[in-house]
Design a protein around this motif. Structure first.
Motif, PDB file in Angstrom:
ATOM      1  N   ARG A 333     -72.897 -74.381 -69.514  1.00 44.16           N
ATOM      2  CA  ARG A 333     -71.636 -73.692 -69.812  1.00 44.16           C
ATOM      3  C   ARG A 333     -71.374 -72.571 -68.794  1.00 44.16           C
ATOM      4  NH1 ARG A 333     -70.878 -69.459 -73.870  1.00 44.16           N
ATOM      5  NH2 ARG A 333     -68.640 -69.289 -74.015  1.00 44.16           N
ATOM      6  N   TYR A 334     -72.401 -71.811 -68.465  1.00 42.03           N
ATOM      7  CA  TYR A 334     -72.248 -70.694 -67.525  1.00 42.03           C
ATOM      8  C   TYR A 334     -72.224 -71.178 -66.072  1.00 42.03           C
ATOM      9  CZ  TYR A 334     -72.645 -67.561 -71.437  1.00 42.03           C
ATOM     10  OH  TYR A 334     -72.401 -66.896 -72.607  1.00 42.03           O
ATOM     11  N   CYS A 335     -72.956 -72.273 -65.783  1.00 42.64           N
ATOM     12  CA  CYS A 335     -72.927 -72.803 -64.406  1.00 42.64           C
ATOM     13  C   CYS A 335     -71.519 -73.286 -64.054  1.00 42.64           C
ATOM     14  CB  CYS A 335     -73.939 -73.940 -64.246  1.00 42.64           C
ATOM     15  SG  CYS A 335     -75.628 -73.327 -64.253  1.00 42.64           S
ATOM     16  N   LEU A 336     -70.826 -73.840 -65.042  1.00 40.42           N
ATOM     17  CA  LEU A 336     -69.450 -74.270 -64.782  1.00 40.42           C
ATOM     18  C   LEU A 336     -68.587 -73.056 -64.430  1.00 40.42           C
ATOM     19  CD1 LEU A 336     -69.031 -76.925 -67.642  1.00 40.42           C
ATOM     20  CD2 LEU A 336     -69.278 -77.349 -65.181  1.00 40.42           C
ATOM     21  N   LYS A 337     -68.826 -71.942 -65.124  1.00 38.58           N
ATOM     22  CA  LYS A 337     -68.071 -70.712 -64.821  1.00 38.58           C
ATOM     23  C   LYS A 337     -68.367 -70.236 -63.399  1.00 38.58           C
ATOM     24  CE  LYS A 337     -67.767 -68.338 -69.264  1.00 38.58           C
ATOM     25  NZ  LYS A 337     -67.978 -67.061 -69.934  1.00 38.58           N
ATOM     26  N   LEU A 338     -69.673 -70.319 -63.016  1.00 34.87           N
ATOM     27  CA  LEU A 338     -70.069 -69.881 -61.665  1.00 34.87           C
ATOM     28  C   LEU A 338     -69.310 -70.671 -60.603  1.00 34.87           C
ATOM     29  CD1 LEU A 338     -73.989 -69.767 -61.791  1.00 34.87           C
ATOM     30  CD2 LEU A 338     -72.464 -67.871 -61.287  1.00 34.87           C
ATOM     31  N   LEU A 339     -69.234 -71.979 -60.801  1.00 40.94           N
ATOM     32  CA  LEU A 339     -68.568 -72.825 -59.804  1.00 40.94           C
ATOM     33  C   LEU A 339     -67.054 -72.587 -59.808  1.00 40.94           C
ATOM     34  CD1 LEU A 339     -70.529 -76.194 -60.170  1.00 40.94           C
ATOM     35  CD2 LEU A 339     -70.547 -74.621 -58.225  1.00 40.94           C
ATOM     36  N   ARG A 340     -66.477 -72.446 -60.993  1.00 40.73           N
ATOM     37  CA  ARG A 340     -65.012 -72.270 -61.058  1.00 40.73           C
ATOM     38  C   ARG A 340     -64.588 -70.913 -60.487  1.00 40.73           C
ATOM     39  NH1 ARG A 340     -65.068 -75.072 -66.927  1.00 40.73           N
ATOM     40  NH2 ARG A 340     -65.004 -77.221 -66.174  1.00 40.73           N
ATOM     41  N   ALA A 341     -65.493 -69.914 -60.536  1.00 37.62           N
ATOM     42  CA  ALA A 341     -65.159 -68.593 -59.969  1.00 37.62           C
ATOM     43  C   ALA A 341     -65.022 -68.661 -58.445  1.00 37.62           C
ATOM     44  CB  ALA A 341     -66.235 -67.567 -60.353  1.00 37.62           C
ATOM     45  N   LEU A 342     -65.587 -69.714 -57.841  1.00 42.56           N
ATOM     46  CA  LEU A 342     -65.482 -69.851 -56.380  1.00 42.56           C
ATOM     47  C   LEU A 342     -64.124 -70.384 -55.948  1.00 42.56           C
ATOM     48  CD1 LEU A 342     -68.863 -71.637 -55.459  1.00 42.56           C
ATOM     49  CD2 LEU A 342     -68.298 -69.211 -55.189  1.00 42.56           C
ATOM     50  N   VAL A 343     -63.516 -71.179 -56.826  1.00 38.60           N
ATOM     51  CA  VAL A 343     -62.369 -72.002 -56.424  1.00 38.60           C
ATOM     52  C   VAL A 343     -61.271 -71.229 -55.673  1.00 38.60           C
ATOM     53  CG1 VAL A 343     -60.467 -73.398 -57.353  1.00 38.60           C
ATOM     54  CG2 VAL A 343     -62.839 -73.847 -58.066  1.00 38.60           C
ATOM     55  N   PRO A 344     -60.844 -70.026 -56.154  1.00 39.65           N
ATOM     56  CA  PRO A 344     -59.740 -69.351 -55.436  1.00 39.65           C
ATOM     57  C   PRO A 344     -60.089 -68.995 -53.984  1.00 39.65           C
ATOM     58  CG  PRO A 344     -60.203 -68.284 -57.557  1.00 39.65           C
ATOM     59  CD  PRO A 344     -61.287 -69.291 -57.337  1.00 39.65           C
ATOM     60  N   ALA A 345     -61.386 -68.948 -53.657  1.00 36.75           N
ATOM     61  CA  ALA A 345     -61.773 -68.503 -52.308  1.00 36.75           C
ATOM     62  C   ALA A 345     -62.008 -69.660 -51.348  1.00 36.75           C
ATOM     63  CB  ALA A 345     -63.066 -67.668 -52.408  1.00 36.75           C
ATOM     64  N   LEU A 346     -62.026 -70.894 -51.858  1.00 35.09           N
ATOM     65  CA  LEU A 346     -62.521 -71.995 -51.027  1.00 35.09           C
ATOM     66  C   LEU A 346     -61.465 -72.563 -50.083  1.00 35.09           C
ATOM     67  CD1 LEU A 346     -64.589 -73.933 -53.742  1.00 35.09           C
ATOM     68  CD2 LEU A 346     -65.446 -72.391 -51.958  1.00 35.09           C
TER      69      LEU A 346
END
Ligand SMILES: C[S@@+](CC[C@H](N)C(=O)[O-])C[C@H]1O[C@@H](n2cnc3c(N)ncnc32)[C@H](O)[C@@H]1O
Length: 429
Positions: A333-346
């Motif tokens: 559940r938290y790993c998904l949050k970690l990955l989604r937090a990257l999206v705006p910067a990629l």
């Protein structure tokens, strides 16, 4: 009469193991001799061969696999379990060694009497003697002068010379061990929870949050955690520089090391990759320690930024976003949050790299090797309700986080225990 008998001519499993051990031992010794390494001994003056040539490491692992199988067979089921249960006292012993700082109280040359040692640590002489004598059975310390004085073995000398390893021992004994004793109670109380505050660690330490949130207000414990990571990073099989051999870095100029702690990985990468700039991101409490660990020669390319990795990534358009030993601290559940937090910067083509264990499928490798990774898996469960992952779990995580991540598989590097898992940001054109 038994219906199952081994014929006289058949080589038993035990004999086969003994033969393999004998021949691998000869190969191991030949590698040590060829490379000018010291031959194994408990003598305190023996060189420790902390990092062996790769062929030596492979043989060492193979011998560990064979000898643990031999021990299991020789012991038989009862002793095999009995000895695993009794092994818990090793942590009582190591905790005493850590807490009373025993290795550094014994002179590097010469010896100390039990009476003098007891006076230094304010514990009865009889207690010190009992602790030391258990240690001696594990080749930590030796006795001289008819059993009245303590001196170093090669192992206790190593502990005296390895403050970071002592920090790791202290972290295990005082942070993880209490958690281990509560892990099963936590599972019974919160079955199937993915929350870190429902772990053995949380129960044992009375926490209502993740360990890392608690550490923000406890700089001494935070520093010990970070020092334990420094120790891990100093082990050649786990060293972070192996990442440099996993990919072609020619076109990479900007890396963000997310949850980079005091900067061991960033410094190792920047030292080997002279064109790369690296931002270490971690909690603000680690800032001073990180700044101290960046050598002046790298200061123009390595910097620290306080950042909560569950918030949107502030460093945009980097070539690589790297996480080392972060995902295994968190449930899916938290790993998904970690990955989604990257999206705006990629930016398109950006690579997300995870340095972590990949759990082998059950029975795919030796029980010894599989057991090492599965041991970490249970430790992550006890600490954070988190886990180690098989390759298919990694793939699922990226796909579920965002369909624009293209899973790029798992790479391994000879001599490295961690694997390198990556995905490329591939938005539709
Ligand atoms: C197991 S350590 C790994 C450290 C480092 N990557 C290494 O391999 O040595 C986990 C790191 O995650 C950091 N961390 C935990 N929660 C965080 C958060 N919300 N934001 C940023 N860093 C965090 C911790 O401070 C710690 O340095």
């Amino acid at each position: 009469m038994s219906t199952f008998q081994v014929t006289d001519t058949a080589v038993s499993e035990l004999e086969q193991l003994a033969q393999d051990i004998a021949s691998k031992t000869q190969e191991f010794l030949a590698v040590l001799r060829r490379n000018g390494c010291a031959l194994p001994s408990h003598d305190p003056d023996t060189a420790r061969n902390d990092s062996l040539p790769i062929e030596g490491t492979v043989l060492q692992r193979h011998l560990m696999e064979l000898t643990t199988e031999l021990q299991a067979l020789v012991q038989g089921p009862r002793l095999h379990v009995h000895n695993q249960v009794l092994a818990h006292v090793n942590l009582v012993n190591l905790h005493a060694i850590y807490s009373f700082k025993l290795p550094s109280r014994v002179p590097m040359e010469g010896s100390i009497s039990y009476a003098e040692l007891a006076g230094k640590i304010q514990v009865g002489e009889d207690v010190v003697r009992r602790i030391a004598r258990y240690s001696i059975t594990k080749h930590i310390f030796r006795e001289v002068d008819g059993g009245d004085r303590l001196t170093h073995s090669v192992t206790s000398k190593m502990l005296a010379e390895s403050p970071m390893m002592m920090e790791w021992i202290g972290m295990v004994c005082e942070e993880m061990w209490p958690a281990a004793t509560q892990a099963v109670s936590a599972l019974a109380k919160w079955p199937r929870s993915q929350e870190p505050q429902h772990s053995g660690y949380a129960l044992a330490h009375g926490l209502e949050t993740h360990v890392f949130d608690m550490l923000v207000d406890q700089p001494e414990r935070a520093e010990r955690f970070a020092n334990a990571m420094v120790y891990f990073n100093s082990i050649e099989d786990l060293a972070s520089h192996h990442l440099c051999d996993a990919y072609d870095w020619k076109s990479v100029s900007q890396v963000v090391d997310i949850g980079g702690s005091a900067g061991s990985t960033a410094v190792a990468l920047a030292t080997r990759l002279p064109r790369v700039s690296i931002v270490i991101q971690d909690q603000a409490v680690l800032e001073d320690q990180a700044r101290r660990s960046i050598p002046p020669a790298l200061a123009d390319r390595v910097s620290f930024m306080a950042h909560d990795f569950f918030q949107d990534q502030p460093v945009r358009d980097a070539d690589v976003y790297h996480f080392r030993w972060i995902f295994h601290d968190w449930s899916d559940r938290y790993c998904l949050k970690l990955l989604r937090a990257l999206v705006p910067a990629l930016k398109p083509g950006a690579r997300v790299v995870v340095s972590d264990f990949v759990v082998p499928e059950s029975g795919a490798t030796s029980w010894y090797t599989e057991g090492l990774v599965r041991g970490f898996d249970l430790a992550m469960m006890e600490l954070f309700n988190a886990r180690e992952r098989e390759e298919r779990d990694w793939q699922k995580l990226f796909v579920e986080a965002d369909s624009r991540f293209r899973f790029a598989g798992v790479r391994t590097v000879p001599g490295a225990d961690l694997a390198f898992i990556s995905a490329i940001w591939t938005p539709p054109v």
